[in-house]
Design a protein around this motif. Structure first.
Motif, PDB file in Angstrom:
ATOM      1  N   ARG A   1      35.628   3.058 -64.707  1.00 16.56           N
ATOM      2  CA  ARG A   1      34.904   4.116 -65.410  1.00 16.56           C
ATOM      3  C   ARG A   1      33.904   4.684 -64.424  1.00 16.56           C
ATOM      4  O   ARG A   1      32.822   4.130 -64.225  1.00 16.56           O
ATOM      5  CB  ARG A   1      34.194   3.574 -66.657  1.00 16.56           C
ATOM      6  CG  ARG A   1      35.161   3.070 -67.685  1.00 16.56           C
ATOM      7  CD  ARG A   1      34.474   2.852 -69.010  1.00 16.56           C
ATOM      8  NE  ARG A   1      34.329   4.120 -69.724  1.00 16.56           N
ATOM      9  CZ  ARG A   1      33.839   4.204 -70.957  1.00 16.56           C
ATOM     10  NH1 ARG A   1      33.436   3.132 -71.579  1.00 16.56           N
ATOM     11  NH2 ARG A   1      33.749   5.369 -71.543  1.00 16.56           N
ATOM     12  N   PHE A   2      34.321   5.768 -63.787  1.00 20.59           N
ATOM     13  CA  PHE A   2      33.470   6.341 -62.757  1.00 20.59           C
ATOM     14  C   PHE A   2      32.303   7.077 -63.387  1.00 20.59           C
ATOM     15  O   PHE A   2      32.439   7.702 -64.440  1.00 20.59           O
ATOM     16  CB  PHE A   2      34.290   7.265 -61.851  1.00 20.59           C
ATOM     17  CG  PHE A   2      35.295   6.500 -61.045  1.00 20.59           C
ATOM     18  CD1 PHE A   2      34.863   5.557 -60.134  1.00 20.59           C
ATOM     19  CD2 PHE A   2      36.647   6.684 -61.220  1.00 20.59           C
ATOM     20  CE1 PHE A   2      35.765   4.820 -59.395  1.00 20.59           C
ATOM     21  CE2 PHE A   2      37.559   5.961 -60.493  1.00 20.59           C
ATOM     22  CZ  PHE A   2      37.121   5.030 -59.576  1.00 20.59           C
ATOM     23  N   ALA A   3      31.161   6.940 -62.755  1.00 19.09           N
ATOM     24  CA  ALA A   3      29.937   7.502 -63.322  1.00 19.09           C
ATOM     25  C   ALA A   3      28.972   7.850 -62.201  1.00 19.09           C
ATOM     26  O   ALA A   3      29.194   7.500 -61.048  1.00 19.09           O
ATOM     27  CB  ALA A   3      29.297   6.499 -64.275  1.00 19.09           C
ATOM     28  N   MET A   4      27.931   8.550 -62.596  1.00 14.35           N
ATOM     29  CA  MET A   4      26.919   8.956 -61.628  1.00 14.35           C
ATOM     30  C   MET A   4      25.528   8.628 -62.141  1.00 14.35           C
ATOM     31  O   MET A   4      25.317   8.489 -63.346  1.00 14.35           O
ATOM     32  CB  MET A   4      26.983  10.469 -61.402  1.00 14.35           C
ATOM     33  CG  MET A   4      27.960  10.879 -60.352  1.00 14.35           C
ATOM     34  SD  MET A   4      27.749  12.613 -60.009  1.00 14.35           S
ATOM     35  CE  MET A   4      29.175  12.866 -58.974  1.00 14.35           C
ATOM     36  N   ALA A   5      24.614   8.529 -61.200  1.00 13.21           N
ATOM     37  CA  ALA A   5      23.199   8.453 -61.540  1.00 13.21           C
ATOM     38  C   ALA A   5      22.493   9.432 -60.622  1.00 13.21           C
ATOM     39  O   ALA A   5      22.667   9.360 -59.399  1.00 13.21           O
ATOM     40  CB  ALA A   5      22.671   7.040 -61.324  1.00 13.21           C
ATOM     41  N   ILE A   6      21.773  10.386 -61.207  1.00 13.14           N
ATOM     42  CA  ILE A   6      21.117  11.418 -60.410  1.00 13.14           C
ATOM     43  C   ILE A   6      19.619  11.337 -60.626  1.00 13.14           C
ATOM     44  O   ILE A   6      19.145  11.471 -61.757  1.00 13.14           O
ATOM     45  CB  ILE A   6      21.649  12.821 -60.781  1.00 13.14           C
ATOM     46  CG1 ILE A   6      23.159  12.871 -60.575  1.00 13.14           C
ATOM     47  CG2 ILE A   6      20.953  13.893 -59.950  1.00 13.14           C
ATOM     48  CD1 ILE A   6      23.783  14.193 -60.912  1.00 13.14           C
ATOM     49  N   ASP A   7      18.911  11.087 -59.559  1.00 15.34           N
ATOM     50  CA  ASP A   7      17.456  10.947 -59.652  1.00 15.34           C
ATOM     51  C   ASP A   7      16.821  12.313 -59.424  1.00 15.34           C
ATOM     52  O   ASP A   7      16.797  12.813 -58.299  1.00 15.34           O
ATOM     53  CB  ASP A   7      16.966   9.930 -58.612  1.00 15.34           C
ATOM     54  CG  ASP A   7      15.529   9.523 -58.884  1.00 15.34           C
ATOM     55  OD1 ASP A   7      14.842  10.264 -59.612  1.00 15.34           O
ATOM     56  OD2 ASP A   7      15.107   8.470 -58.372  1.00 15.34           O
ATOM     57  N   LEU A   8      16.301  12.908 -60.506  1.00 14.86           N
ATOM     58  CA  LEU A   8      15.724  14.244 -60.382  1.00 14.86           C
ATOM     59  C   LEU A   8      14.366  14.209 -59.694  1.00 14.86           C
ATOM     60  O   LEU A   8      13.857  15.234 -59.271  1.00 14.86           O
ATOM     61  CB  LEU A   8      15.585  14.877 -61.769  1.00 14.86           C
ATOM     62  CG  LEU A   8      16.904  15.048 -62.518  1.00 14.86           C
ATOM     63  CD1 LEU A   8      16.656  15.675 -63.868  1.00 14.86           C
ATOM     64  CD2 LEU A   8      17.871  15.894 -61.724  1.00 14.86           C
ATOM     65  N   ASP A   9      13.790  13.013 -59.585  1.00 12.78           N
ATOM     66  CA  ASP A   9      12.492  12.912 -58.932  1.00 12.78           C
ATOM     67  C   ASP A   9      12.617  13.112 -57.427  1.00 12.78           C
ATOM     68  O   ASP A   9      11.707  13.638 -56.788  1.00 12.78           O
ATOM     69  CB  ASP A   9      11.881  11.539 -59.225  1.00 12.78           C
ATOM     70  CG  ASP A   9      10.390  11.551 -58.990  1.00 12.78           C
ATOM     71  OD1 ASP A   9       9.795  12.621 -59.174  1.00 12.78           O
ATOM     72  OD2 ASP A   9       9.837  10.502 -58.625  1.00 12.78           O
ATOM     73  N   ILE A  10      13.756  12.716 -56.861  1.00 12.88           N
ATOM     74  CA  ILE A  10      13.926  12.924 -55.428  1.00 12.88           C
ATOM     75  C   ILE A  10      14.850  14.094 -55.127  1.00 12.88           C
ATOM     76  O   ILE A  10      15.066  14.418 -53.976  1.00 12.88           O
ATOM     77  CB  ILE A  10      14.404  11.638 -54.708  1.00 12.88           C
ATOM     78  CG1 ILE A  10      15.658  11.081 -55.354  1.00 12.88           C
ATOM     79  CG2 ILE A  10      13.312  10.616 -54.662  1.00 12.88           C
ATOM     80  CD1 ILE A  10      16.189   9.860 -54.645  1.00 12.88           C
ATOM     81  N   CYS A  11      15.370  14.740 -56.181  1.00 14.80           N
ATOM     82  CA  CYS A  11      16.172  15.945 -55.973  1.00 14.80           C
ATOM     83  C   CYS A  11      15.234  17.095 -55.619  1.00 14.80           C
ATOM     84  O   CYS A  11      14.242  17.324 -56.298  1.00 14.80           O
ATOM     85  CB  CYS A  11      16.956  16.282 -57.235  1.00 14.80           C
ATOM     86  SG  CYS A  11      17.721  17.912 -57.204  1.00 14.80           S
ATOM     87  N   ARG A  39      12.166  13.607 -63.998  1.00 15.25           N
ATOM     88  CA  ARG A  39      11.255  13.880 -62.905  1.00 15.25           C
ATOM     89  C   ARG A  39       9.830  13.493 -63.304  1.00 15.25           C
ATOM     90  O   ARG A  39       9.400  13.757 -64.433  1.00 15.25           O
ATOM     91  CB  ARG A  39      11.295  15.369 -62.560  1.00 15.25           C
ATOM     92  CG  ARG A  39      10.429  15.683 -61.385  1.00 15.25           C
ATOM     93  CD  ARG A  39      10.699  17.033 -60.835  1.00 15.25           C
ATOM     94  NE  ARG A  39       9.770  17.277 -59.734  1.00 15.25           N
ATOM     95  CZ  ARG A  39       9.666  18.432 -59.117  1.00 15.25           C
ATOM     96  NH1 ARG A  39      10.434  19.436 -59.472  1.00 15.25           N
ATOM     97  NH2 ARG A  39       8.814  18.586 -58.154  1.00 15.25           N
ATOM     98  N   VAL A  40       9.156  12.872 -62.388  1.00 15.98           N
ATOM     99  CA  VAL A  40       7.765  12.487 -62.659  1.00 15.98           C
ATOM    100  C   VAL A  40       6.848  13.562 -62.091  1.00 15.98           C
ATOM    101  O   VAL A  40       6.859  13.813 -60.895  1.00 15.98           O
ATOM    102  CB  VAL A  40       7.430  11.122 -62.024  1.00 15.98           C
ATOM    103  CG1 VAL A  40       6.015  10.701 -62.370  1.00 15.98           C
ATOM    104  CG2 VAL A  40       8.418  10.079 -62.476  1.00 15.98           C
ATOM    105  N   ARG A  41       6.097  14.217 -62.966  1.00 17.99           N
ATOM    106  CA  ARG A  41       5.159  15.245 -62.511  1.00 17.99           C
ATOM    107  C   ARG A  41       3.822  14.624 -62.157  1.00 17.99           C
ATOM    108  O   ARG A  41       3.448  13.583 -62.704  1.00 17.99           O
ATOM    109  CB  ARG A  41       4.950  16.283 -63.631  1.00 17.99           C
ATOM    110  CG  ARG A  41       6.159  17.121 -63.911  1.00 17.99           C
ATOM    111  CD  ARG A  41       6.388  18.129 -62.815  1.00 17.99           C
ATOM    112  NE  ARG A  41       7.200  19.237 -63.318  1.00 17.99           N
ATOM    113  CZ  ARG A  41       7.420  20.326 -62.616  1.00 17.99           C
ATOM    114  NH1 ARG A  41       6.914  20.464 -61.410  1.00 17.99           N
ATOM    115  NH2 ARG A  41       8.171  21.289 -63.105  1.00 17.99           N
TER     116      ARG A  41
END
Lengths: 195, 280
Positions: free
Chosen positions: B28-38, B274-276
């Motif tokens: 089961r392919f999946a992703m994790a995207i960290d918007l804090d470092i994007c 994302r952490v502001r």
């Protein structure tokens, strides 16, 4: 009424026997390996003219050269590969150098060019096919003798040992592939072959 | 489905979505995207264009909503009345979420989109008739329709040499979408099979994850508990299957969410909030 002598009768019947038997012996079909349910389907492909009329029959049937000696990538990549001219010249520097086709080949070799071989068995661009996996499953994993590999190749490529230049003898369409996949336990998922 | 069948295989039919539901998954392919470092640099989108033979449609067609970016970086601004509008946009890379309970699949009249044993929503271009039901039923709007034949326009003569031979160039009238780089998955599987070993984490890397300069995108198999993506999912308390309870945001460190999770489509992409500065 003409009287037929015994000697004539014997020679006539021998001739008739030869007519019946000879094609059967010289064009005997390749045996199908027992571990494979062969794909079903026939096809009459158009003639593909090649720069040099390469005699497969001479190499395969008379000289008993293994398919994978020249099509060396079949066992390790998607495509079987056309041998480089250097491979041809490996033998034909010495062998049959007086023949016109070999002289034509030598010309190419000395100019540093390769003959522009035309593709005969071409599956569409949206199909992912690997020779490697089929050879692995039906030859190496099945402990099938590698010297008889033409029996496996022939299931999709026809009797290449009877041809000069390769001709397309099998349809190689989706039904042809799919029926064989069903019979031999190949994958049935769309994305295994379509891309 | 007979009553006998149901009674005999009751536990199989009652299997919950977390265990795969009625699917027999291999991966089961999946992703994790960290918007804090994007950083919103669009490198992922560009890589996707190059990898997947995506046509560049031009300004007019883009304005008409016919762009073919399988992966787009969406921008969201704080409202003007918000606390800190000068902080700029929030970015979120949006691609096909490869939902476990995908809404696009049941509406296809010809079954051109279906679920693979790898947990992906496959799109079979040859079978697609271009009804566009799937696109209309997709909550993420990540399916793209070929309104034109782009082959001549997008890749004039020498540019054709750059097309990726591992996947087809789609023609007018078919739907397409992110495939999680199926050609790379296929190649990695072939390679692992050749080397007679199981697929391990890191064998497959999608074009977007490869191009990401900050490593914000992590790709992997959630059925492998040792993979980076499984660990990220577990750490941020995201599970397969439908949402059962509203998550308690007790810990600041837990930032994981899936877009439109409340629709219970079981997306395969987890985003990390994302952490502001103001929130720290």
């Amino acid at each position: 009424m003409k009287i037929v002598t015994l000697k004539q009768l014997v020679s006539m019947s021998l001739f008739a026997l030869a007519v019946v038997l000879l094609p059967a012996t010289s064009f005997a079909e390749l045996p199908v390996p027992s571990h494979i349910t062969p794909p079903v389907g026939e096809h009459v492909g158009e003639d593909v003219p090649q720069p040099i009329e390469f005699p497969h029959n001479r190499h395969v049937k008379d000289m008993k050269i293994n398919c994978m000696y020249c099509h060396t990538y079949a066992r390790r990549s998607k495509v079987a590969g056309i041998p480089p001219t250097s491979k041809c010249m490996g033998c034909h520097k010495m062998i049959a150098t007086e023949k016109p086709r070999i002289q034509k080949l030598t010309e190419y070799w000395e100019k540093g060019e390769s003959p522009r071989w035309k593709k005969v068995h071409d599956v569409p661009d949206y199909v992912h096919f690997t020779h490697e996996k089929h050879i692995k499953k039906f030859v190496f994993d099945a402990d099938f003798p590698v010297e008889d590999v033409q029996q496996v190749c022939g299931l999709c490529h026809g009797e290449v040992r009877e041809m000069t230049v390769a001709e397309k003898k099998k349809p190689l369409n989706m039904g042809f592939c799919q029926r064989c996949h069903e019979a031999n336990g190949g994958p049935g998922d769309c994305w295994k072959c379509h891309k | 489905m007979s009553l006998k069948n149901i009674l005999e295989n009751f536990s199989y039919y009652r299997r919950d979505a977390e265990a795969g539901g009625h699917h027999e998954y291999e991966h089961r392919f999946a992703m994790a995207i960290d918007l804090d470092i994007c950083t919103g640099c669009n490198a992922c989108s560009t890589a996707c264009y190059a990898e997947n033979n995506l046509p560049v449609v031009g300004k007019e067609r883009f304005e008409a909503g016919q762009a073919m970016h399988w992966l787009r970086v969406e921008r969201y601004w704080d409202e003007i009345e918000g606390d800190y509008p000068e902080q700029g946009a929030k970015m979120i890379p949006m691609m096909c979420q490869q939902c476990g309970a995908a809404t696009c699949e049941p509406v296809c009249p010809v079954a051109a989109t279906y679920h693979t044993p790898d947990g992906l929503n496959a799109q079979v271009y040859n079978r697609c008739i271009g009804s566009r039901y799937c696109s209309n039923n997709c909550p993420f709007r990540v399916r793209y329709f070929n309104f034109w034949s782009y082959y001549e326009d997008s890749w004039p003569e020498p540019l054709r040499m750059q097309l990726n031979p591992d996947l087809s160039v789609r023609d007018k009238g078919v739907m397409e979408k992110c495939t999680f780089c199926i050609q790379r998955i296929r190649n990695a599987k072939d390679k692992s099979q050749r080397e007679e070993r199981p697929l391990v984490d890191g064998d497959i890397i999608t074009a977007c994850a490869q191009a990401c300069p900050t490593d914000a995108i992590v790709f992997g198999d959630t059925m492998d508990p040792e993979s980076r993506v499984s660990k990220a999912w577990a750490k941020h308390q995201i599970h397969r299957g439908p949402v059962t309870a509203k998550k308690q945001k007790a810990d600041e460190e837990i930032r994981g969410y899936r877009v439109f999770d409340e629709l219970n489509v079981d997306p395969s992409v987890m985003y990390l909030e994302r952490v502001r500065d103001t929130e720290v």
